[in-house]
Design an enzyme around this catalytic site. Structure first.
Site, mmCIF file in Angstrom:
data_model
loop_
_atom_site.group_PDB
_atom_site.id
_atom_site.type_symbol
_atom_site.label_atom_id
_atom_site.label_comp_id
_atom_site.label_asym_id
_atom_site.label_seq_id
_atom_site.Cartn_x
_atom_site.Cartn_y
_atom_site.Cartn_z
ATOM 1 N N TRP A 59 12.186 -10.007 -14.737
ATOM 2 C CA TRP A 59 11.165 -10.670 -15.553
ATOM 3 C C TRP A 59 10.536 -9.724 -16.578
ATOM 4 C CZ3 TRP A 59 9.462 -13.220 -10.435
ATOM 5 C CH2 TRP A 59 10.142 -14.429 -10.276
ATOM 6 N N GLU A 159 9.115 -7.430 0.856
ATOM 7 C CA GLU A 159 8.130 -8.142 1.672
ATOM 8 C C GLU A 159 8.722 -9.315 2.424
ATOM 9 O OE1 GLU A 159 4.893 -9.400 -0.802
ATOM 10 O OE2 GLU A 159 4.036 -7.398 -0.926
ATOM 11 N N TYR A 220 -3.756 -5.638 -1.233
ATOM 12 C CA TYR A 220 -4.401 -5.953 -2.512
ATOM 13 C C TYR A 220 -5.900 -5.891 -2.250
ATOM 14 C CZ TYR A 220 -0.083 -6.485 -4.924
ATOM 15 O OH TYR A 220 1.105 -6.168 -5.523
ATOM 16 N N GLU A 246 3.566 -0.459 -2.422
ATOM 17 C CA GLU A 246 2.966 -1.376 -3.398
ATOM 18 C C GLU A 246 1.557 -1.751 -2.968
ATOM 19 O OE1 GLU A 246 5.284 -5.024 -4.455
ATOM 20 O OE2 GLU A 246 3.337 -6.012 -4.246
ATOM 21 N N GLU A 287 -2.339 -10.613 -16.419
ATOM 22 C CA GLU A 287 -2.868 -10.773 -15.061
ATOM 23 C C GLU A 287 -3.552 -9.458 -14.707
ATOM 24 O OE1 GLU A 287 0.310 -11.562 -12.259
ATOM 25 O OE2 GLU A 287 1.164 -9.557 -12.497
#
Ligand code: IDC
Length: 327
Positions: A59, A159, A220, A246, A287
């Protein structure tokens, strides 16, 4: 702790600035291995890697360039980068276009070797157990090509979703590991766990039988807080080596809001446990987790006003902690 860690503005950071080193981070630290729960370098000294993850290759593959990796090393002082190769998502990733996606990863690996930084090769999927044969072939090829360099770190499963460690995931990792170990006896392999790589506690008493395997913890900061740190601490206390391949300073959606305070609490936690990390992500998508503003060049050279809030925070954290090497 959080106060001490708040990096100074660049122009003020003169007297305390660490010396600029010559050579490269990998030239100095060489072959990594795991000792106890820590990653140690060729001399047995614990080292903590800090750097950036690129975005899903299919992407936003435009940052999979030698120049972007060079900029991340020189300007951001990253000592690790992560190539997040999209596997199955969206119908136009590695499974549909293996040559194209693989070449992007090879470009990043070659650049990391040239720049003397470590590189994580991530099979970026949420359904990797459905593509075991493809994963084995991919990691066989990567480890044949690059397994003799100390730069490479393998991440066979970004994940997993709600999939059992004992029933499925452990066997998946053991299978991919066997493909890697046939070519590369020692570089570190980092394995994903259930629920988006959060359930590192499920590995306790059930580790993979290999001295250089670590386990991924993903968080996160605006979503995952003390409860996830407690799980991580439980794993570390039980002898499970962790690496955060990550994380974001945003919510788990990659957007929503940024939690500055939690981001700092997490950084302190990782520092206290010598856990390395890569931040999500080098992307110019609109984002909050993206480090770059829309249109930032594919070849680095990003000015400070081309960095987002997340990019600014994370770059400062890296620069305040990682050693600086000259060009
Ligand atoms: C997110 C991207 C987002 C994209 C989405 C697709 O930030 O733009 O639409 O993937 O699934 C992860 C994943 C990572 C996610 C990220 C943020 O590893 O691929 O990227 N995230 O949602 N785990 C937790 C959060």
């Amino acid at each position: 702790m959080a106060e001490e860690q708040t990096p100074k503005k660049e122009e003020e950071n003169t007297s305390n600035e660490p010396p600029t080193l010559t050579g490269s981070f990998v030239a100095d630290h060489g072959q990594l291995r795991i000792e106890g729960t820590k990653i140690v370098d060729k001399d047995g000294e614990p080292i903590q890697l800090r750097g950036m993850s690129l975005f899903w290759s299919q992407w936003i593959g435009k940052y999979y360039t030698a120049e972007a990796v060079k900029w991340l090393k020189e300007d951001w002082q990253c000592n690790v980068v992560r190539a997040a190769m999209g596997v199955d998502e969206g119908g136009d990733a590695y499974i549909a276009n293996p040559e194209r996606e693989k070449q992007k990863v090879f470009t990043v690996i070659d650049a990391a070797i040239a720049e003397g930084v470590y590189v994580i090769v991530d099979w970026h999927s949420h359904h990797a157990e459905d593509y075991l044969a493809e994963a084995k072939a991919f990691f066989d090829e990567v480890s044949k090509k690059y397994g003799d360099t100390p730069n490479i770190i393998y991440e066979p499963y970004n994940e997993p979703l709600d999939v059992s460690w004992t029933g499925t995931l452990k066997a998946y990792h053991e299978d991919v590991l066997a493909s890697i170990r046939a070519n590369d006896p020692d570089n570190i392999v980092i394995c994903g766990t259930r629920t988006w790589s959060q359930r590192v506690d499920e590995v306790i008493g059930n580790k993979i039988d290999d001295p250089n395997v670590a386990y991924t913890l993903h968080y996160y900061a605006a979503t995952h807080k003390q409860a996830l740190r407690d799980i991580a601490q439980q794993a570390v206390d039980a002898g499970v080596p962790l690496f955060v391949t990550e994380y974001g300073v945003s919510e788990a959606s990659g957007d929503g809001s940024i939690d500055d305070e939690e981001a700092n609490t997490w950084w302190d936690f990782l520092d206290a446990n010598s856990i390395g990390w890569c931040n999500w992500s080098i992307a110019d998508k609109e984002e909050l987790s993206a480090a770059l503003k829309p249109g930032a060049s594919a070849t680095g050279g990003w000015t400070l006003d081309q960095l987002t809030q997340s990019g600014t925070m994370v770059r400062a954290e890296i620069k305040a902690n990682n050693p600086k090497y000259s060009d």
